[in-house]
Every structure is written in structure tokens, then in C-alpha cells.
Design a protein around this motif. Structure first.
Motif, PDB file in Angstrom:
ATOM      1  N   GLU A  44       0.826  -1.164  -0.111  1.00 21.88           N
ATOM      2  CA  GLU A  44       0.051   0.011   0.181  1.00 21.88           C
ATOM      3  C   GLU A  44       0.749   1.394   0.021  1.00 21.88           C
ATOM      4  O   GLU A  44       0.908   1.908   1.190  1.00 21.88           O
ATOM      5  CB  GLU A  44      -0.751  -0.136   1.365  1.00 21.88           C
ATOM      6  CG  GLU A  44      -1.987  -1.279   1.376  1.00 21.88           C
ATOM      7  CD  GLU A  44      -2.934  -1.000   0.200  1.00 21.88           C
ATOM      8  OE1 GLU A  44      -2.871   0.152  -0.336  1.00 21.88           O
ATOM      9  OE2 GLU A  44      -3.598  -1.823   0.070  1.00 21.88           O
ATOM     10  N   TRP A  50      -2.935   5.254   8.793  1.00 21.99           N
ATOM     11  CA  TRP A  50      -3.247   3.812   9.135  1.00 21.99           C
ATOM     12  C   TRP A  50      -3.668   3.765  10.631  1.00 21.99           C
ATOM     13  O   TRP A  50      -3.071   4.929  11.581  1.00 21.99           O
ATOM     14  CB  TRP A  50      -1.543   3.177   9.113  1.00 21.99           C
ATOM     15  CG  TRP A  50      -1.063   3.065   7.834  1.00 21.99           C
ATOM     16  CD1 TRP A  50      -0.602   3.904   6.926  1.00 21.99           C
ATOM     17  CD2 TRP A  50      -1.117   1.870   7.109  1.00 21.99           C
ATOM     18  NE1 TRP A  50      -0.158   3.462   5.771  1.00 21.99           N
ATOM     19  CE2 TRP A  50      -0.311   2.067   5.971  1.00 21.99           C
ATOM     20  CE3 TRP A  50      -1.402   0.385   7.274  1.00 21.99           C
ATOM     21  CZ2 TRP A  50      -0.081   1.206   4.842  1.00 21.99           C
ATOM     22  CZ3 TRP A  50      -1.218  -0.406   6.337  1.00 21.99           C
ATOM     23  CH2 TRP A  50      -0.431  -0.035   5.244  1.00 21.99           C
ATOM     24  N   ARG A 116      -6.095   2.788   5.883  1.00 19.80           N
ATOM     25  CA  ARG A 116      -5.756   1.694   6.056  1.00 19.80           C
ATOM     26  C   ARG A 116      -5.727   1.125   7.446  1.00 19.80           C
ATOM     27  O   ARG A 116      -5.310   1.853   8.313  1.00 19.80           O
ATOM     28  CB  ARG A 116      -4.316   1.102   5.562  1.00 19.80           C
ATOM     29  CG  ARG A 116      -4.060   1.412   3.979  1.00 19.80           C
ATOM     30  CD  ARG A 116      -5.119   0.261   3.173  1.00 19.80           C
ATOM     31  NE  ARG A 116      -4.992   0.684   1.850  1.00 19.80           N
ATOM     32  CZ  ARG A 116      -5.613   1.782   1.204  1.00 19.80           C
ATOM     33  NH1 ARG A 116      -6.580   2.149   1.599  1.00 19.80           N
ATOM     34  NH2 ARG A 116      -5.568   1.656  -0.269  1.00 19.80           N
ATOM     35  N   CYS A 180      -5.232  -8.812   2.404  1.00 19.60           N
ATOM     36  CA  CYS A 180      -5.859  -7.691   2.052  1.00 19.60           C
ATOM     37  C   CYS A 180      -7.532  -7.834   1.977  1.00 19.60           C
ATOM     38  O   CYS A 180      -7.912  -8.714   1.181  1.00 19.60           O
ATOM     39  CB  CYS A 180      -5.469  -7.026   0.765  1.00 19.60           C
ATOM     40  SG  CYS A 180      -3.666  -6.961   0.595  1.00 19.60           S
TER      41      CYS A 180
END
Length: 190
Positions: A44, A50, A116, A180
């Protein structure tokens, strides 16, 4: 590499009095911990924000914060429910001046929006998806570091969850996987 080395030294010093990682894993810090965490940025590369759920000793979150330090807009949320781990994480973040915030609390109760969400060695996939769901409902995608049981954990998780996923091989451990996860919703039971 200087900041990763400083983090390694702080981890080794703290680990002598507080069990953050297995002491037998410290000699393998670079491959087992640092590179294992860093490979998420290859998966990513454009993600700047994050959330590391169950941040523990800072893997992968502190490594991500170190590597993203000079990127404008980068920020990592290090979320852990144990106060002593949060104190360690805070010390590293402050000492190294990292773009990170330590949150003492349960991951699934936070109202944080990120690109993420990640975790390493926190829980089986079925429970981990429950922790990640609030972030994913706010637009995040999940990128988890998993071991050799990744496929089995995904099969078990399908009993409770519907999701799209992609499995990638770990570059740090031939048995490991990067999982993922895209769309996620709980399976409705009759």
C-alpha cells in the motif's frame, strides 16, 4: 535506518523488564519484526493514514510511522488496551518525533478514520474483522500480517463475515501471508 535502530535499542531495553516480544525474537529484529512490518508499504505505497489495532510492541505501526515520517499528511494511530504497552509506544513516538498518536483503549470503540487498518498477531481473523469493521465502515481497507494459518483463518471467518480478499506472500517469512480485505459485512443468521 537510524530511527529503526533507535527503536530496536529502546525495544531491547524495555523488553528486559517488560515482555513486549519474545526475547528469542530480538536477534531477528530486522527480518522478523522490522522488514515484516515495512513490507506493508510495498503493498500500500500511497496510503498515508493507518490504524494499528493491538499495537503491542509497535509492529507494524511504529515501523510504518518511522518510514512515513517525512511524508506530508502521514499519520499512524497506535491502539492498544494495555497501559504499559501504551506507555512504551508513547515513549518511542515522543523520542523519535513520529507522526503517530497512541490511543489507550479498545480498537473497535475508536472513532478514527484512516485509509488502512492493520494488525499483527492480535487475534484470529474472525475476531480481527470485528475489530476492523468500524474503520472499514468509515472507508478503510484492511491489510493484515498473518502466519501460515491465514487460509484456514479466512475459511473460519467466512462463517461470520462476507468479504473480498487478496492473499499475498510475505517477503519476510515464506510461511506468512499479507491479507488484504476489501468490502466487509457480517453474515446474517436466521
Amino acid at each position: 535506518m537510524g530511527e529503526l535502530e533507535r527503536f530496536r535499542a529502546m525495544l531491547e531495553e524495555t523488553n528486559a523488564v517488560m515482555n513486549l516480544v519474545g526475547p528469542d525474537t530480538l536477534p531477528d529484529f530486522w527480518l522478523r519484526h522490522a522488514w515484516d512490518s515495512a513490507q506493508l508499504l510495498e503493498v500500500e505505497p500511497r496510503a498515508l493514514t493507518w490504524a494499528d489495532l493491538g499495537a503491542g510492541a509497535g509492529f507494524p505501526g511504529l515501523v510504518l510511522a518511522i518510514l512515513l515520517k517525512d511524508r506530508p499528511g502521514a499519520h499512524v494511530w497506535l491502539i492498544d488496551s494495555l497501559g504499559k504497552r501504551c506507555r512504551f509506544l508513547t515513549k518511542v513516538v515522543e523520542t523519535l518525533g513520529l507522526p503517530a498518536t497512541v490511543v489507550h483503549g479498545r480498537a473497535e470503540e475508536q472513532k478514527i478514520s484512516v485509509e488502512r487498518v492493520t494488525a499483527r498477531a492480535v487475534a484470529p481473523m474472525e475476531r480481527l474483522l470485528g475489530y476492523a469493521q468500524p474503520y472499514m465502515q468509515r472507508g478503510a481497507q484492511a491489510v493484515f500480517l498473518k502466519g501460515e494459518r491465514a487460509e484456514e483463518e479466512l475459511r473460519e471467518a467466512r462463517k461470520s463475515w462476507q468479504f473480498s480478499h487478496e492473499l499475498r506472500p510475505s517477503q519476510s517469512d515464506p510461511r506468512g501471508r499479507i491479507v488484504c480485505i476489501g468490502s466487509l459485512r457480517r453474515v446474517r443468521t436466521a
